[in-house]
Design a protein around this motif. Structure first.
Motif, PDB file in Angstrom:
ATOM      1  N   CYS A 104      -4.440   7.648  -4.455  1.00 45.66           N
ATOM      2  CA  CYS A 104      -3.789   8.122  -5.681  1.00 45.66           C
ATOM      3  C   CYS A 104      -3.752   9.636  -5.745  1.00 45.66           C
ATOM      4  CB  CYS A 104      -4.492   7.566  -6.905  1.00 45.66           C
ATOM      5  SG  CYS A 104      -6.218   8.087  -7.052  1.00 45.66           S
ATOM      6  N   CYS A 154      -5.444   3.243 -10.187  1.00 42.10           N
ATOM      7  CA  CYS A 154      -5.621   3.199  -8.737  1.00 42.10           C
ATOM      8  C   CYS A 154      -6.565   2.059  -8.369  1.00 42.10           C
ATOM      9  CB  CYS A 154      -6.175   4.521  -8.223  1.00 42.10           C
ATOM     10  SG  CYS A 154      -6.571   4.463  -6.470  1.00 42.10           S
ATOM     11  N   CYS A 176      -9.753  10.737  -3.935  1.00 43.53           N
ATOM     12  CA  CYS A 176      -9.110   9.512  -3.439  1.00 43.53           C
ATOM     13  C   CYS A 176      -7.764   9.829  -2.814  1.00 43.53           C
ATOM     14  CB  CYS A 176      -8.934   8.530  -4.590  1.00 43.53           C
ATOM     15  SG  CYS A 176      -8.029   7.047  -4.132  1.00 43.53           S
ATOM     16  N   CYS A 209      -9.820   3.608  -6.090  1.00 44.45           N
ATOM     17  CA  CYS A 209     -10.927   4.370  -6.684  1.00 44.45           C
ATOM     18  C   CYS A 209     -11.104   4.039  -8.157  1.00 44.45           C
ATOM     19  CB  CYS A 209     -10.705   5.863  -6.512  1.00 44.45           C
ATOM     20  SG  CYS A 209      -9.399   6.514  -7.575  1.00 44.45           S
TER      21      CYS A 209
END
Ligand SMILES: [Zn+2]
Lengths: 851, 348
Positions: free
Chosen positions: B295, B282, B292, B285
């Motif tokens: 994702c 991701c 997050c 994050c």
């Protein structure tokens, strides 16, 4: 596939305190996709409480609440009674209830709700006495849970429930269900048996095969079953190569599906219906073998498995009357198979079906059907079912007898029935094993880029149930297990080696590509056009290519306009838009309108995409998988694909220059759009000509056609016809253009520079020509160009005069011509000669007089 | 102009008298000094250094002097004019400098507000993203191939080993061209371009394919009938899944920056064997935020499928996998399916 964790734990050893999340992660590592994790959503402390005091307190709003003191022993940390406000009245002092204490969590529609002590009705209520609905274990919200009523007095006593005891486990609120996505090649994972095996591969945990149970051997006198698949439409593969039939008699109609089985079925996503059907579903979920239960009393011997005959029909259990196809495989009964019981492996009909509450004697079918036959029938009748889903992906043919046995055992145990000792097992498989696969032992290493020693390859393949024999010279002969029909060639075995060893062990190595030629001319050109238009203040948009006939009406395309003959989709998303656009201008209006409705009044949009050309009738052959079609077939396939040229379209409305503190504004008009269209050609270095045109959807007096020098049409620019603007709900005076990029690309010579750069100065010369008002600027310009010759580099119209100084019906056009030679500075004489030649040509063509 | 005039008595030429010359210079200097603008200086220049100025007139008289007096008079007038001109030049420079400074002050504008005179143009984020990906692939030596959206059914399915009865073919939610037996579909993935490229370009082959793809998904918050996809195909000697992972890592880094790596998970696709699902770390994050939204807290973003090209695909494209048992082998991957509406994987 929904996998209740406790069920999984029966077939594979799960670590103490394993979470659903950990199980999902392990399954993901061997190729199952996590789809979700289902939990009760209830978090403790949820404990047993005994009501010590209950004081009803009438409220102003007419309700009466109970201010209660509840003994939760040490669960609240103090041992003191807990003061709780409760709105329900279905309990008495002394009752055992379910109490959630501050810090506990309840699921709500709005998400998890954390319980805290709060002031209400003049008391501090430190927790809640829960109802089944609040805990998500039932719909009844008439009152709170009184434990002996919910669980039964015996169970409360058996469990020895006393105040302060944890209730999360007792009420099954700690149960978790892992949902995974099963890829089409792994039919065996549509069973707890298969998932457990995969979990074992992922973690090394001990696996116990639930199909490994004592199976009563087949006898010669079982229920008569005949496999009469005479015409086998899919090669020599029979529609049914194994049919196990078991009979259980004397089911006790008062017996219910046991609670644990009903709960597992529910958790796995199936609705409990009645014992016989529930058992077949339970076995299917456990072992992956779909079963069918027939009402024995209604059957005529024998059971006949055959293809459908012309004209036969069947009303399936979903209450749809279906016309059968000769390829459909049927389960029938009677001497001639005259009574149709089911579409084999897909769905039963009403005839022969088990009726809950009536059927006491059942015949259990546990058969193996050809995946292709089931897939086609399922697709043909648009009929999906849990059984079809499994058969079309491949069911383990070896498990049929064990599955039937498990069903019989469960019916005997929980239904009070008696199993017939006579057992049918028509097994017509040519061999009971799978076809062996030869594989070079170093193939996994060569494919995957991980060094797998020979012993490791053998170990990994044996772990998934293969029978592996070394043949010498680095060859292995591998016989896959019966539940893996997807293992058909060496690469499929390579995947198993890599998968069980772990994809995370694959290293990262950047290959050295052979070196390419960069972007193509077309790709570079499209980027250049997009950059030029964006740089001119237009926004790029992407629209869906679907249109309907009504759009052609709105755009005022004539009845015989070829743009109406658009490619039609057989299954469009919307019947309003079943056609593929033949021009981008057919789909741009929505985008413009959306921008306007969102409040941006000044909108200039462009789209670069393909359109689908009409007039297409050829059919593309579909020669099948695994072989290169011959040249002629390939050519036919290619030719049947309609031409899909790249276009660029523009559409603009509102202000081109906005008014503001910096000065006044200017409305965008057709000249802007014409200039942008022209800029597209300029960007690609293609000289284009303009001529007036009358073409839908444009204003007949405000439309220009752009052409190449040879007259080939590049596209059109203009103001949209006022009627079109009105019908489409666009802002007044919306202007648009559409160009065929392919024409421009073919005309742009990308390999050489069109004209050598000259470092010599240009010389400008102005001419003012008087021509009739009806003469077009563009035509005069063309004549000047043609007359001026090669030295002319550029020409622009810089003034237009109509008035007293020229005659009536006359106009004076002032052109500035720029001359330049590649190799020298031009003399005044040379410039004058070229200019005079230009004027002479204009005079000849248009009767132009120099002012 | 005046020429020698022998009848003229030079002694009587008062204009050439030292006092007269000095007076003229003094007048000139005073006027120059008093000039407070370039216009005033221009007037002073005309009056004291112009053709009708005293010194110019005096200069004219020199020719009439006897030769013996010419030199002295010439020198005197010359020096006088020199002083005046120098003063003029100096004052001119001063006044110009003053004027320049004043103009800069007078011309000052308040540019703290930016005029929104013209609506801004911009490219679409999806096409820009597709171009960036293509650039990253071209940078690795790949070429960019394209193919039609309305595609032959054979190229979209059979060439890629989607058997007519295979569940995977049914799962594709395909748009069919009318009549249904036309053998044409809206391509459900960019993969048919793999088959076209293999047939047309042969091996070795390194092509990436960006483009629109279609599925019969009704448009809603998470579904759209039109997706954008990027996919790659490499067929060369000795390629392994490690090379596939290497290329994906390089692409991820080019798109999202250092530290964004790929992850392979076992999967199934008809056109690859072995097959993998690929995820990228991701980029928001970096796997460090379980909350997050990009994702979903998993730390990974799904990008699509990949794997070694299935032997049946090679056969369909005229490459004999038995004869070329070891080589060429190839692999393919298909990238993120990005919708035109919104998708976190296609943003930045
Ligand atoms: Zn994230």
């Amino acid at each position: 596939m929904r996998v209740p964790v406790d069920w999984l734990g029966e077939y594979v050893e799960l670590p103490q305190d394993v979470t659903g999340e950990q199980i999902a992660a392990a399954l993901v590592s061997v190729g199952l996709e996590e789809e979700g994790l289902h939990t009760s959503g209830v978090g403790g402390p949820l404990v047993v409480g005994r009501v010590l005091e209950k004081h009803p307190e009438p409220q102003k709003n007419g309700r009466t609440i109970n201010w209660c003191q509840v003994d939760v022993a040490d669960a609240n940390g103090t041992g003191e009674p807990q003061g709780i406000v409760c709105g329900a009245h279905n309990f008495e002092v002394g009752d055992l209830v379910a109490v959630i204490l501050p810090g506990g969590v309840l699921p709500t529609l709005q998400g998890p709700m954390t319980i805290s002590a709060r002031k209400t009705y003049g008391h501090v209520s430190a927790g809640m006495i829960c109802s089944v609905r609040e805990l998500g274990i039932g719909d009844d919200h008439e009152g709170i849970i009184v434990l002996p009523r919910l669980l039964g007095h015996e169970q409360v006593e058996q469990l020895g429930l006393t105040p302060g005891d944890d209730l999360v486990g007792v009420l099954g609120l700690d149960r978790e269900v892992v949902e995974v996505n099963v890829t089409p090649d792994r039919g065996y994972c549509f069973s707890i048996r298969g998932i457990a095996r995969e979990y074992s591969h992922a973690t090394g945990a001990a696996y116990r095969d639930p199909a490994d149970l004592p199976v009563d051997p087949a006898t010669g006198d079982g229920y008569a079953v005949e496999l009469r698949d005479e015409h086998r439409p899919h090669g020599e593969v029979p529609g049914c190569d194994r049919y196990v039939a078991r009979v259980v008699r004397g089911l006790d109609l008062t017996r219910q599906t046991p609670e644990w089985m009903a709960r597992r079925l529910t958790e796995a996503g199936m609705r409990p219906i009645g014992l016989a059907v529930d058992v077949t579903n339970y076995v299917m979920l456990a072992l992956g073998q779909p079963l069918h239960a027939f009402d024995l009393a209604t059957l005529d011997s024998p059971i006949v498995v055959r293809r459908a005959r012309a004209g036969e029909r069947l009303r399936t259990l979903d209450d749809v009357d279906r016309e059968l196809d000769p390829e459909d495989l049927l389960i029938t009964c009677g001497p001639d198979g005259e009574r149709i019981l089911a579409l084999a492996g897909v769905m039963g009909g009403e005839d022969g079906e088990v009726t809950p509450g009536t059927t006491t004697d059942v015949l259990i079918e546990s058969a193996h059907f050809d995946p292709r036959t089931v897939a086609r029938t399922s697709r043909r009748h648009r009929l999906s079912s849990e059984a079809a889903k499994r058969f079309e992906r491949g069911v383990d043919p070896a498990v049929a007898a064990a599955a039937a046995q498990l069903a019989v055992d469960l019916l005997v145990e929980h239904g009070g029935g008696t199993a017939d000792p006579a057992i049918t097992d028509r097994d017509e498989r040519p061999t009971t094993g799978m076809a062996p696969i030869r594989m070079e032992v170093d193939l996994p290493t060569r494919y995957v880029g991980v060094d797998y020693p020979a012993a490791r390859v053998v170990e990994l393949l044996e772990a998934i149930g293969c029978d592996v024999r070394a043949e010498g010279e680095g060859m292995l002969t591998v016989v896959p297990p019966t539940w893996r029909p997807d293992l058909t060639d060496a690469p499929t075995l390579v995947e198993e080696v890599a998968r069980i060893d772990g994809y995370d062990k694959i290293p990262s190595v950047v290959p050295r590509a052979t070196g390419g030629r960069g972007l193509t001319h077309a790709q570079r050109s499209r980027r250049a056009v997009a950059a030029a238009l964006a740089g001119s203040g237009l926004q790029e948009v992407l629209t869906y290519p679907f249109v309907g006939e009504s759009r052609f009406e709105e755009l005022a395309l004539p009845a015989d306009d070829p743009r109406r003959a658009a490619l039609r989709l057989a299954n469009p998303l919307s019947d309003e838009a079943p056609l593929m656009r033949t021009e981008l201008l057919q789909t741009l209006p929505e985008s413009l309108r959306r921008n306007v409705s969102r409040g941006s009044r000044d909108v200039a949009l462009f789209e670069i995409d393909t359109v689908t050309l009409p007039d297409h009738a050829a059919k593309a052959p579909v020669p099948g998988v695994g072989a290169r079609p011959d040249e002629e077939t390939l050519a036919t396939i290619r030719a049947a694909v309609p031409a899909q040229p790249w276009h660029v379209a523009l559409m603009a409305a509102g202000q081109a220059d906005r008014a503001g503190w910096w000065g006044s504004g200017r409305h965008v008009d057709v000249t802007d759009v014409a200039a942008w269209a022209h800029a597209v050609a300029d960007t690609l270095g293609v000289p284009v000509r303009r001529r007036p045109a009358d073409r839908a959807p444009f204003h007949p007096g405000r439309c220009v056609e752009l052409t190449l020098a040879d007259g080939t049409t590049v596209g059109w620019a203009g103001e949209l016809h006022p009627k079109v603007v009105q019908r489409l709900g666009l802002p007044d005076r919306t202007a648009a253009a559409e160009l065929d990029l392919e024409v421009l690309l073919r005309a742009s010579d990308h390999r050489t520079q069109a004209r050598p750069l000259s470092t010599h100065p240009t010389a400008a010369s102005d001419v003012a020509l008087v021509v009739p008002l009806s003469t077009r600027y563009g035509d005069v310009e063309e004549s000047l160009r043609a007359g001026a010759g090669d030295l002319l580099e550029a020409i622009e119209l810089f003034d237009v005069y109509v008035g007293d100084q020229v005659g009536p019906d006359q106009q004076s056009l002032a052109f500035r011509m720029h001359f330049r030679a590649p190799d020298r500075t031009l003399t005044t004489e040379e410039v004058n000669t070229a200019r005079d030649a230009a004027v002479a040509r204009a005079t000849q063509d248009h009767g132009a007089a120099q002012r | 102009m005046s020429g020698p005039n022998t009848s003229y008595d030079p002694v009587e030429v008062a204009a050439l008298a030292p006092e007269a010359v000095d007076q003229a210079v003094a007048d000139a200097l005073a006027a120059i000094e008093a000039a407070d603008s370039l216009d005033a200086l221009k007037a002073a220049r005309l009056a004291h250094a112009g053709e009708r100025s005293p010194l110019a007139l005096a200069n004219r008289e020199i020719g009439a002097l006897p030769p013996s007096a010419k030199a002295e008079a010439g020198k005197r007038v010359g020096q006088a004019r020199g002083r005046v001109n120098a003063a003029l030049t100096a004052r001119q420079a001063e006044l110009e400098a003053e004027r320049d400074e004043r103009i800069l002050v007078e011309e000052a504008m308040d540019l703290t507000a930016v005029p929104a005179r013209r609506p801004l143009g911009r490219r679409h984020v999806l096409t820009v993203t597709a171009e960036r990906m293509a650039d990253a692939m071209v940078g690795m030596g790949w070429e960019i191939a394209e193919g039609p959206g309305v595609e032959a059914e054979w190229f979209n399915f059979d060439a890629l080993n989607f058997d007519k009865d295979h569940p995977a073919r049914q799962m594709q939610d395909t748009f069919f061209v009318d009549p249904a037996d036309a053998g044409l579909v809206l391509r459900t993935h960019t993969s048919p371009v793999q088959a076209r490229s293999l047939l047309e370009r042969g091996v070795p082959l390194y092509v990436a394919v960006p483009g629109k793809t279609f599925r019969t998904d009704e448009l809603d918050a998470t579904h759209t009938p039109v997706f954008h996809q990027l996919e790659g195909l490499a067929v060369d000697e000795g390629l392994t899944m490690a090379h596939l992972k290497g290329t994906l890592d390089r692409l991820a880094e080019a798109m999202f920056g250092p530290g964004i790596v790929s992850r392979l998970r076992p999967a199934y696709f008809p056109f690859t064997e072995p097959s993998a699902e690929m995820d990228f770390r991701c980029f928001v994050c970096r796997g460090e935020d379980t909350g997050c939204r990009t994702c979903g807290g998993t730390g990974w973003i799904e990008w699509g499928g990949c794997g070694m090209v299935n032997h049946n695909v090679l056969r369909a494209c005229g490459v004999d996998p038995e004869r070329y048992q070891a080589s060429p082998s190839g692999w393919a991957w298909s990238g993120p399916r990005c919708s035109a509406t919104a998708s976190p994987t296609c943003g930045s």
